[in-house]
Design an enzyme around this catalytic site. Structure first.
Site, PDB file in Angstrom:
ATOM      1  N   GLU A   1      70.163  40.903 -20.555  1.00  0.00           N
ATOM      2  CA  GLU A   1      71.692  39.127 -20.995  1.00  0.00           C
ATOM      3  C   GLU A   1      70.504  38.313 -20.667  1.00  0.00           C
ATOM      4  O   GLU A   1      70.675  37.144 -21.427  1.00  0.00           O
ATOM      5  CB  GLU A   1      72.148  39.882 -19.755  1.00  0.00           C
ATOM      6  CG  GLU A   1      73.390  38.723 -20.313  1.00  0.00           C
ATOM      7  CD  GLU A   1      74.883  39.315 -18.862  1.00  0.00           C
ATOM      8  OE1 GLU A   1      75.339  38.228 -19.136  1.00  0.00           O
ATOM      9  OE2 GLU A   1      74.625  39.751 -18.289  1.00  0.00           O
ATOM     10  N   TYR A   2      69.372  38.177 -19.764  1.00  0.00           N
ATOM     11  CA  TYR A   2      68.762  37.288 -19.341  1.00  0.00           C
ATOM     12  C   TYR A   2      67.462  37.041 -20.951  1.00  0.00           C
ATOM     13  O   TYR A   2      67.727  35.656 -20.987  1.00  0.00           O
ATOM     14  CB  TYR A   2      67.613  37.024 -18.282  1.00  0.00           C
ATOM     15  CG  TYR A   2      66.536  35.934 -18.664  1.00  0.00           C
ATOM     16  CD1 TYR A   2      67.387  34.956 -17.443  1.00  0.00           C
ATOM     17  CD2 TYR A   2      65.661  35.959 -18.924  1.00  0.00           C
ATOM     18  CE1 TYR A   2      66.418  33.898 -17.117  1.00  0.00           C
ATOM     19  CE2 TYR A   2      64.468  34.885 -18.426  1.00  0.00           C
ATOM     20  CZ  TYR A   2      64.881  33.761 -18.099  1.00  0.00           C
ATOM     21  OH  TYR A   2      63.744  32.810 -17.590  1.00  0.00           O
ATOM     22  N   ASP A   3      66.719  37.346 -21.389  1.00  0.00           N
ATOM     23  CA  ASP A   3      66.717  37.411 -22.571  1.00  0.00           C
ATOM     24  C   ASP A   3      67.379  37.401 -23.846  1.00  0.00           C
ATOM     25  O   ASP A   3      66.428  35.784 -24.728  1.00  0.00           O
ATOM     26  CB  ASP A   3      65.725  38.932 -22.843  1.00  0.00           C
ATOM     27  CG  ASP A   3      64.788  39.482 -22.030  1.00  0.00           C
ATOM     28  OD1 ASP A   3      64.059  38.263 -21.628  1.00  0.00           O
ATOM     29  OD2 ASP A   3      64.611  40.663 -21.952  1.00  0.00           O
TER      30      ASP A   3
ATOM     31  N   SER B   1      53.979  33.071 -18.838  1.00  0.00           N
ATOM     32  CA  SER B   1      54.123  34.335 -19.411  1.00  0.00           C
ATOM     33  C   SER B   1      53.749  34.670 -20.194  1.00  0.00           C
ATOM     34  O   SER B   1      53.171  34.481 -20.734  1.00  0.00           O
ATOM     35  CB  SER B   1      55.821  33.569 -19.009  1.00  0.00           C
ATOM     36  OG  SER B   1      56.258  34.700 -19.536  1.00  0.00           O
TER      37      SER B   1
ATOM     38  N   GLU C   1      48.792  47.668 -22.133  1.00  0.00           N
ATOM     39  CA  GLU C   1      49.197  48.833 -20.530  1.00  0.00           C
ATOM     40  C   GLU C   1      50.399  48.566 -20.773  1.00  0.00           C
ATOM     41  O   GLU C   1      51.484  48.284 -21.185  1.00  0.00           O
ATOM     42  CB  GLU C   1      48.646  48.025 -19.914  1.00  0.00           C
ATOM     43  CG  GLU C   1      48.823  46.737 -20.041  1.00  0.00           C
ATOM     44  CD  GLU C   1      47.559  45.619 -19.131  1.00  0.00           C
ATOM     45  OE1 GLU C   1      47.977  45.630 -17.953  1.00  0.00           O
ATOM     46  OE2 GLU C   1      46.853  45.639 -19.507  1.00  0.00           O
TER      47      GLU C   1
ATOM     48  N   LYS D   1      53.773  48.503 -19.189  1.00  0.00           N
ATOM     49  CA  LYS D   1      54.695  46.816 -18.099  1.00  0.00           C
ATOM     50  C   LYS D   1      55.710  47.077 -16.869  1.00  0.00           C
ATOM     51  O   LYS D   1      56.709  47.499 -17.256  1.00  0.00           O
ATOM     52  CB  LYS D   1      55.444  45.973 -19.388  1.00  0.00           C
ATOM     53  CG  LYS D   1      55.988  44.869 -18.565  1.00  0.00           C
ATOM     54  CD  LYS D   1      57.128  44.224 -19.562  1.00  0.00           C
ATOM     55  CE  LYS D   1      57.497  43.240 -18.857  1.00  0.00           C
ATOM     56  NZ  LYS D   1      58.475  42.682 -18.074  1.00  0.00           N
TER      57      LYS D   1
ATOM     58  N   ASP E   1      57.115  46.827 -13.935  1.00  0.00           N
ATOM     59  CA  ASP E   1      58.728  45.377 -13.259  1.00  0.00           C
ATOM     60  C   ASP E   1      58.496  45.799 -11.509  1.00  0.00           C
ATOM     61  O   ASP E   1      59.358  46.585 -11.520  1.00  0.00           O
ATOM     62  CB  ASP E   1      59.793  46.251 -13.730  1.00  0.00           C
ATOM     63  CG  ASP E   1      61.589  45.548 -13.744  1.00  0.00           C
ATOM     64  OD1 ASP E   1      60.812  44.036 -13.858  1.00  0.00           O
ATOM     65  OD2 ASP E   1      62.729  45.972 -14.083  1.00  0.00           O
TER      66      ASP E   1
ATOM     67  N   ARG F   1      53.870  34.634  -7.938  1.00  0.00           N
ATOM     68  CA  ARG F   1      53.609  33.274  -9.477  1.00  0.00           C
ATOM     69  C   ARG F   1      54.055  32.866  -9.606  1.00  0.00           C
ATOM     70  O   ARG F   1      53.403  31.755  -9.364  1.00  0.00           O
ATOM     71  CB  ARG F   1      54.229  34.424 -10.573  1.00  0.00           C
ATOM     72  CG  ARG F   1      54.389  33.851 -12.058  1.00  0.00           C
ATOM     73  CD  ARG F   1      54.828  34.275 -12.693  1.00  0.00           C
ATOM     74  NE  ARG F   1      54.944  35.569 -13.164  1.00  0.00           N
ATOM     75  CZ  ARG F   1      53.950  36.002 -14.527  1.00  0.00           C
ATOM     76  NH1 ARG F   1      53.580  35.334 -14.404  1.00  0.00           N
ATOM     77  NH2 ARG F   1      53.508  37.218 -14.527  1.00  0.00           N
TER      78      ARG F   1
ATOM     79  N   GLU G   1      50.345  43.104 -10.372  1.00  0.00           N
ATOM     80  CA  GLU G   1      51.364  43.603  -9.990  1.00  0.00           C
ATOM     81  C   GLU G   1      51.650  43.918  -9.049  1.00  0.00           C
ATOM     82  O   GLU G   1      51.686  45.490  -9.026  1.00  0.00           O
ATOM     83  CB  GLU G   1      52.201  44.279 -11.248  1.00  0.00           C
ATOM     84  CG  GLU G   1      53.474  44.054 -11.893  1.00  0.00           C
ATOM     85  CD  GLU G   1      54.355  43.181 -12.468  1.00  0.00           C
ATOM     86  OE1 GLU G   1      54.902  42.878 -12.447  1.00  0.00           O
ATOM     87  OE2 GLU G   1      53.622  42.009 -13.070  1.00  0.00           O
TER      88      GLU G   1
ATOM     89  N   TYR H   1      45.282  44.031 -13.326  1.00  0.00           N
ATOM     90  CA  TYR H   1      45.402  44.117 -14.562  1.00  0.00           C
ATOM     91  C   TYR H   1      44.500  42.664 -15.629  1.00  0.00           C
ATOM     92  O   TYR H   1      43.934  42.851 -16.928  1.00  0.00           O
ATOM     93  CB  TYR H   1      46.629  43.965 -15.095  1.00  0.00           C
ATOM     94  CG  TYR H   1      47.170  42.866 -15.431  1.00  0.00           C
ATOM     95  CD1 TYR H   1      47.670  41.113 -15.667  1.00  0.00           C
ATOM     96  CD2 TYR H   1      48.295  42.497 -13.420  1.00  0.00           C
ATOM     97  CE1 TYR H   1      48.111  39.951 -15.568  1.00  0.00           C
ATOM     98  CE2 TYR H   1      49.775  41.634 -13.460  1.00  0.00           C
ATOM     99  CZ  TYR H   1      48.951  40.367 -14.158  1.00  0.00           C
ATOM    100  OH  TYR H   1      49.513  38.614 -13.898  1.00  0.00           O
TER     101      TYR H   1
ATOM    102  N   LYS I   1      59.528  45.446 -24.926  1.00  0.00           N
ATOM    103  CA  LYS I   1      60.268  45.820 -24.304  1.00  0.00           C
ATOM    104  C   LYS I   1      60.957  47.256 -25.251  1.00  0.00           C
ATOM    105  O   LYS I   1      61.386  47.015 -25.911  1.00  0.00           O
ATOM    106  CB  LYS I   1      61.412  44.454 -24.060  1.00  0.00           C
ATOM    107  CG  LYS I   1      60.508  43.199 -22.530  1.00  0.00           C
ATOM    108  CD  LYS I   1      61.220  42.790 -22.345  1.00  0.00           C
ATOM    109  CE  LYS I   1      61.319  41.683 -21.052  1.00  0.00           C
ATOM    110  NZ  LYS I   1      62.381  40.779 -20.545  1.00  0.00           N
TER     111      LYS I   1
ATOM    112  N   CYS J   1      98.040  64.246  -6.067  1.00  0.00           N
ATOM    113  CA  CYS J   1      97.222  64.086  -6.903  1.00  0.00           C
ATOM    114  C   CYS J   1      97.637  63.665  -8.214  1.00  0.00           C
ATOM    115  O   CYS J   1      98.974  63.275  -8.444  1.00  0.00           O
ATOM    116  CB  CYS J   1      97.184  65.526  -7.026  1.00  0.00           C
ATOM    117  SG  CYS J   1      96.316  66.076  -8.583  1.00  0.00           S
TER     118      CYS J   1
ATOM    119  N   CYS K   1      98.687  67.227 -10.197  1.00  0.00           N
ATOM    120  CA  CYS K   1     100.094  68.043 -10.367  1.00  0.00           C
ATOM    121  C   CYS K   1     101.126  67.039  -9.031  1.00  0.00           C
ATOM    122  O   CYS K   1     101.950  67.960  -8.695  1.00  0.00           O
ATOM    123  CB  CYS K   1      99.475  69.520  -9.622  1.00  0.00           C
ATOM    124  SG  CYS K   1      98.949  69.246  -8.263  1.00  0.00           S
TER     125      CYS K   1
ATOM    126  N   CYS L   1      92.441  67.441  -3.900  1.00  0.00           N
ATOM    127  CA  CYS L   1      94.011  68.433  -4.216  1.00  0.00           C
ATOM    128  C   CYS L   1      93.961  69.686  -3.531  1.00  0.00           C
ATOM    129  O   CYS L   1      92.945  70.574  -3.873  1.00  0.00           O
ATOM    130  CB  CYS L   1      94.108  67.759  -5.381  1.00  0.00           C
ATOM    131  SG  CYS L   1      95.697  68.732  -5.686  1.00  0.00           S
TER     132      CYS L   1
ATOM    133  N   CYS M   1      96.960  74.166  -8.628  1.00  0.00           N
ATOM    134  CA  CYS M   1      96.526  71.601 -10.007  1.00  0.00           C
ATOM    135  C   CYS M   1      96.324  72.694 -11.622  1.00  0.00           C
ATOM    136  O   CYS M   1      95.289  73.417 -10.717  1.00  0.00           O
ATOM    137  CB  CYS M   1      95.659  71.990  -9.107  1.00  0.00           C
ATOM    138  SG  CYS M   1      95.395  69.676 -10.033  1.00  0.00           S
TER     139      CYS M   1
END
Length: 670
Positions: free
Chosen positions: A36-38, A83, A115, A117, A119, A138, A176, A228, A316, A410, A413, A428, A433
């Protein structure tokens, strides 16, 4: 008017991105997923390119990360921690190479360093005269938080570079910090027991652990690191990324074993797909692959943009986490009577699959995560398969989101719902049932049980609703005329189903025990019981102490088995099956089985067998299947495109066999 609307949108996006940068980089508590950020970044980037005249001061896209928190002392990096531009498909990777070719001579041979990535949390270690002088996060890319003492608690971080090689007097080593998946799960179990909120994902756990004021807290966390790259160095004698990584490894800096030097972009795309395929098998989370032009001379010619180098790309994978809305919470009834709350979600794609529902486990879990109907939530596919809600986002609530309560009756039933002492689940307890009846029969006929072909969910539903069956024993009393009254059931289908039921009347004892649906008795425990008792009547008469003497049987399982065989209704169902001619066949005793004492680990795709069928073969012959390779592993079975378990087996000297050898070993034809 259009310019006013666009300017307002740029302002809103800029404010949102700055806010989420702070939540992610400063507080290690993101309110939205990476994907969502991307999307926010991509939308702002598009508007800034199309309407440069509407720029409003420094764009958040011109910065990396967020300013360091004031509680930490800060220091500047000797060279910026930039980045990396994102890519989301093989087409983006190909476009990256075309851009490079436009700057460089097309005749240049371009090797790429590829390599995984990770997280995790990016850090910069500054060494002076071979000793670690300063360790920084960072931060905003220009300066970072000093976390030197915390970094020194990580065993993989060298305090001193001990090598006969000549080492630069001053150098920056980039790495990392991460937490392995298994360690992350154990950490969250501990936090939950201590009444602390669990971390949303391994990245947050790593970042939160490293950025502790007290290094003693960091020392208790299972942090690891891969190095890295080099930043500024007083000796620029290196010629390639490959040479830097080889040298760092020789100097005692841990590098990722999955780094590859590849001769072209086609090979990079192939490796991207390979890493995506083994992603779930790696002991740590990765969310993509980083590609870098290996030649440092070509890197210098390509140069950098404001916040990212032109010679690197972050490719990604499909996200395993997304943000969506809880539209409702319903309750499902299982075969043992357990009521399980399920979140009905606004449909969203996660890892390539469209997700509409996610289990919420029980009322305590909902309360702990404070999940309400109408909430915006972060969801993920646990183990890349099962959807689950990671956390709610309280900041987006309107105040009208109701708190969920388990029903008192329930939903299927109408019987009373109870919560037993010491249990987290609600039940239940009604034996009539209809949902429980259907689920018990479905379990009985499943592949792990008696494997009755043609007895699917729809057929079972009709049989129960029309009163033809009320328990698994009734299946063996069905007649052709009964089946022909069902919807979409013809003469041939009815004949095939009856034949399949007759074919299940001599099941292996372990399959029959599993099919009975005894609480806490899975396939492994069923096989253990079958090998020991050899006969169902002996198991029925087993005492609590006799059950407790068996390996891997604890008090909860022993009590559940005893309770099942003391229930007269269960015994009547078994007697009905016996009168119909059902006779389970015994298994050989565990000590005499061909694979007794052996442990198998599978890696890669099997071609002739499913993973479930292979596991079943091992356990039927007295062996065990494990998910991890250790010195006690007997065989690693390597299928197509094996993952990291293959390398682990080689390192530990564990014998490796292929699928054909496995089939021969388990008694099949090679």
């Amino acid at each position: 008017m259009e310019n006013e609307t666009t300017e307002k949108k740029i302002s809103e996006l800029s404010a949102l991105i700055r806010h989420h940068n702070e939540r992610y980089y400063q507080y290690d508590d993101p309110e939205i997923t990476d994907s969502e950020y991307d999307r926010l970044v991509g939308e702002l980037k598009d508007l800034e390119m199309r309407f440069p005249e509407l720029a409003q001061g420094p764009s958040p896209l011109s910065r990396v990360g967020a300013p360091p928190l004031p509680r930490f002392k800060t220091s500047g990096h000797l060279s910026p921690m930039l980045s990396i531009e994102d890519a989301f498909s093989p087409e983006d990777i190909s476009a990256f190479e075309r851009r490079i070719r436009r700057t460089l001579d097309n005749s240049d041979q371009i090797d790429f360093a590829a390599e995984p990535k990770l997280d995790g949390l990016g850090v910069n270690l500054i060494y002076q005269d071979r000793r670690l002088a300063t360790g920084l996060t960072r931060g905003d890319g220009v300066s970072g938080e000093e976390v030197t003492a915390n970094l020194l608690t990580i065993s993989s971080v060298p305090r001193e570079v001990r090598t006969p090689d000549r080492v630069p007097e001053v150098m920056e080593v980039r790495g990392e910090v991460f937490i392995k998946t298994a360690d992350f799960k154990r950490l969250n179990v501990w936090r939950t027991k201590e009444g602390l909120p669990p971390f949303a994902n391994p990245r947050n756990a790593a970042a939160g652990s490293l950025r502790q004021i007290d290094p003693a807290v960091t020392a208790k966390r299972p942090l690891d690191i891969f190095f890295y790259a080099l930043g500024t160095s007083s000796d620029d004698g290196f010629t390639s990324q490959e040479e830097i990584l080889q040298t760092l490894s020789r100097w005692g800096f841990k590098t990722n074993p999955y780094v590859k030097i590849l001769p072209g972009i086609t090979q990079c795309i192939q490796y991207f797909n390979y890493l995506k395929g083994i992603r779930a098998e790696l002991p740590y989370e990765i969310d993509g692959m980083v590609i870098k032009v290996s030649s440092l001379e070509l890197q210098r010619r390509l140069g950098v943009r404001t916040r990212s180098p032109r010679w690197a790309l972050a490719c990604k994978f499909d996200p395993l986490q997304e943000t969506t809305t809880v539209e409702d919470i319903t309750v499902q009834v299982g075969r043992t009577g357990v009521l399980t709350p399920v979140a009905i979600l606004k449909p969203v794609k996660v890892g390539g699959a469209l997700i509409r529902r996610a289990t919420l486990h029980n009322e305590d879990e909902i309360s702990r995560k404070d999940i309400r109907i109408g909430d915006r939530v972060i969801i993920q596919r646990a183990g890349d398969v099962i959807p689950e809600i990671v956390k709610a986002i309280p900041g987006e609530r309107t105040g009208r989101e109701p708190i969920f309560k388990m029903p008192k009756t329930c939903p299927d039933c109408g019987a009373e719902v109870v919560r037993l002492e010491g249990e987290t689940a609600h039940y239940c307890l009604s034996l009539s049932c209809p949902t429980q009846i259907k689920e018990r029969i479905r379990h009985f006929a499943s592949r792990g049980g008696l494997d009755i072909d043609g007895l699917g969910e729809a057929i079972i539903g009709q049989l129960v609703d029309r009163g033809f069956v009320s328990d698994p024993g009734c299946l063996f009393l069905l007649k052709r005329d009964d089946l022909l009254t069902l919807e979409r059931m013809g003469e041939r289908s009815a004949g095939n189903l009856l034949a399949s039921i007759r074919g299940a009347m001599r099941p292996p004892l372990d399959k029959f025990i599993f099919a009975l649906g005894i609480r806490h008795v899975g396939e492994y425990t069923a096989a253990l019981l079958a090998r020991h008792f050899q006969d169902l009547s002996r198991l029925r008469e087993a005492t609590f102490d006799e059950l407790m003497n068996l390996r891997d049987i604890g008090p909860k399982v022993a009590e559940s088995i005893r309770r099942f065989f003391l229930e007269e209704k269960n015994l009547e169902i078994i007697r009905r099956m016996e009168r119909a001619g059902v006779v389970p066949s015994p298994l050989e005793r565990g000590g005499q089985t061909p694979l007794a004492g052996m442990t198998f680990v599978f890696t890669g795709a099997l071609l002739a067998l499913t993973r479930a069928a292979a596991k079943e073969s091992v356990e039927r012959l007295g062996g065990e299947v494990s998910e991890t390779v250790s010195k006690s592993t007997t065989y690693v079975v390597a299928g197509d495109k094996p993952g990291s378990k293959l390398a682990a087996a080689r390192n530990l000297g564990v014998k490796i066999i292929d699928e054909k050898q496995f089939v021969i070993l388990t008694g099949g034809e090679g």
